[in-house]
Scaffold this motif. Structure first.
Motif, PDB file in Angstrom:
ATOM      1  N   ALA A  60       0.556  -1.643  -0.386  1.00 40.57           N
ATOM      2  CA  ALA A  60       0.176   0.015  -0.123  1.00 40.57           C
ATOM      3  C   ALA A  60       0.695   1.332   0.080  1.00 40.57           C
ATOM      4  N   PHE A  61       2.199   0.983   0.870  1.00 36.84           N
ATOM      5  CA  PHE A  61       2.641   1.990   0.504  1.00 36.84           C
ATOM      6  C   PHE A  61       3.503   2.334  -0.478  1.00 36.84           C
ATOM      7  N   ALA A  62       4.394   1.676  -0.910  1.00 36.16           N
ATOM      8  CA  ALA A  62       4.461   1.676  -2.507  1.00 36.16           C
ATOM      9  C   ALA A  62       3.962   1.640  -3.821  1.00 36.16           C
ATOM     10  N   TRP A  63       2.580   1.439  -3.234  1.00 29.10           N
ATOM     11  CA  TRP A  63       1.443   1.908  -4.579  1.00 29.10           C
ATOM     12  C   TRP A  63       1.557   3.410  -3.787  1.00 29.10           C
ATOM     13  N   TRP A  64       1.133   4.418  -2.943  1.00 31.58           N
ATOM     14  CA  TRP A  64       0.599   5.465  -2.850  1.00 31.58           C
ATOM     15  C   TRP A  64       1.926   6.168  -2.951  1.00 31.58           C
ATOM     16  N   LEU A  65       3.685   5.763  -2.705  1.00 32.14           N
ATOM     17  CA  LEU A  65       4.568   6.751  -3.380  1.00 32.14           C
ATOM     18  C   LEU A  65       4.505   6.661  -4.369  1.00 32.14           C
ATOM     19  N   GLY A  66       4.163   5.821  -5.775  1.00 33.00           N
ATOM     20  CA  GLY A  66       4.489   5.807  -6.565  1.00 33.00           C
ATOM     21  C   GLY A  66       6.035   5.009  -7.162  1.00 33.00           C
ATOM     22  N   PRO A  67       5.562   4.715  -8.488  1.00 34.64           N
ATOM     23  CA  PRO A  67       7.731   4.958  -9.275  1.00 34.64           C
ATOM     24  C   PRO A  67       8.294   5.476  -9.183  1.00 34.64           C
ATOM     25  N   ALA A  68       9.063   4.909  -8.445  1.00 25.67           N
ATOM     26  CA  ALA A  68      10.809   5.542  -8.507  1.00 25.67           C
ATOM     27  C   ALA A  68      10.491   7.416  -7.729  1.00 25.67           C
ATOM     28  N   PRO A  69       9.970   6.663  -6.617  1.00 27.60           N
ATOM     29  CA  PRO A  69      10.166   7.801  -6.086  1.00 27.60           C
ATOM     30  C   PRO A  69      11.922   8.650  -5.441  1.00 27.60           C
ATOM     31  N   PRO A  70      11.507   9.292  -5.377  1.00 24.28           N
ATOM     32  CA  PRO A  70      12.899  10.110  -4.757  1.00 24.28           C
ATOM     33  C   PRO A  70      13.202  10.060  -3.116  1.00 24.28           C
ATOM     34  N   LEU A  71      14.236   9.361  -3.447  1.00 19.71           N
ATOM     35  CA  LEU A  71      15.025   9.216  -1.841  1.00 19.71           C
ATOM     36  C   LEU A  71      14.332  10.241  -0.536  1.00 19.71           C
ATOM     37  N   PRO A  72      14.717  11.904  -0.276  1.00 14.36           N
ATOM     38  CA  PRO A  72      14.130  11.980   0.940  1.00 14.36           C
ATOM     39  C   PRO A  72      12.692  12.123   1.020  1.00 14.36           C
ATOM     40  N   HIS A  73      11.642  12.304  -0.428  1.00 13.15           N
ATOM     41  CA  HIS A  73      10.236  12.573  -0.601  1.00 13.15           C
ATOM     42  C   HIS A  73      10.005  11.333  -0.047  1.00 13.15           C
ATOM     43  N   ALA A  74      10.301   9.901  -0.501  1.00 13.25           N
ATOM     44  CA  ALA A  74       9.986   8.791  -0.066  1.00 13.25           C
ATOM     45  C   ALA A  74      10.650   8.467   1.964  1.00 13.25           C
TER      46      ALA A  74
END
Length: 126
Positions: A60-74
């Protein structure tokens, strides 16, 4: 979505929980704050179901973040979700259940670190 990163995130959560709730860290305090008589289920069921929930949360968290999230944002997103959503929700329930602040800090702290780890893994491994 990198499924391997999601599985690794779930595994990291599981390892964190094993350490966090061990007698070496917060296990004794957690047990004391729960009244010392926490019911024990069959270990295979407890660990198996817990890992499935870790997978659900990581997906769920990966889906919410979306593909290839920038590290600081993630990582920041993990902190916001863990502290601002999960721990805060626990806080509401713990107030009505008259559970201790110490127990909330232990459980809410675990889930905050859990989601920060999710963000770390998902932000590093695209």
């Amino acid at each position: 979505m990198n499924v391997y990163a999601v599985v690794l995130a779930a595994v990291s959560s599981f390892v964190l929980g094993g350490l966090w709730y061990s007698p070496a860290l917060l296990g004794r305090a957690w047990n004391r704050e729960n009244g010392g008589d926490v019911p024990q289920g069959h270990p295979a069921k407890v660990f198996g179901v817990s890992f499935v929930f870790s997978l659900v949360a990581a997906f769920a968290f990966a889906w919410w973040l979306g593909p290839a999230p920038p590290l600081p944002h993630a990582v920041l997103s993990g902190l916001v979700v863990g502290l601002g959503m999960v721990a805060a929700s626990f806080g509401i329930n713990y107030q009505f259940a008259q559970r201790s602040t110490a127990l909330w800090l232990i459980d809410g702290g675990y889930h905050t670190v859990q989601f920060v780890l999710f963000g770390l893994v998902l932000g590093l491994w695209h």
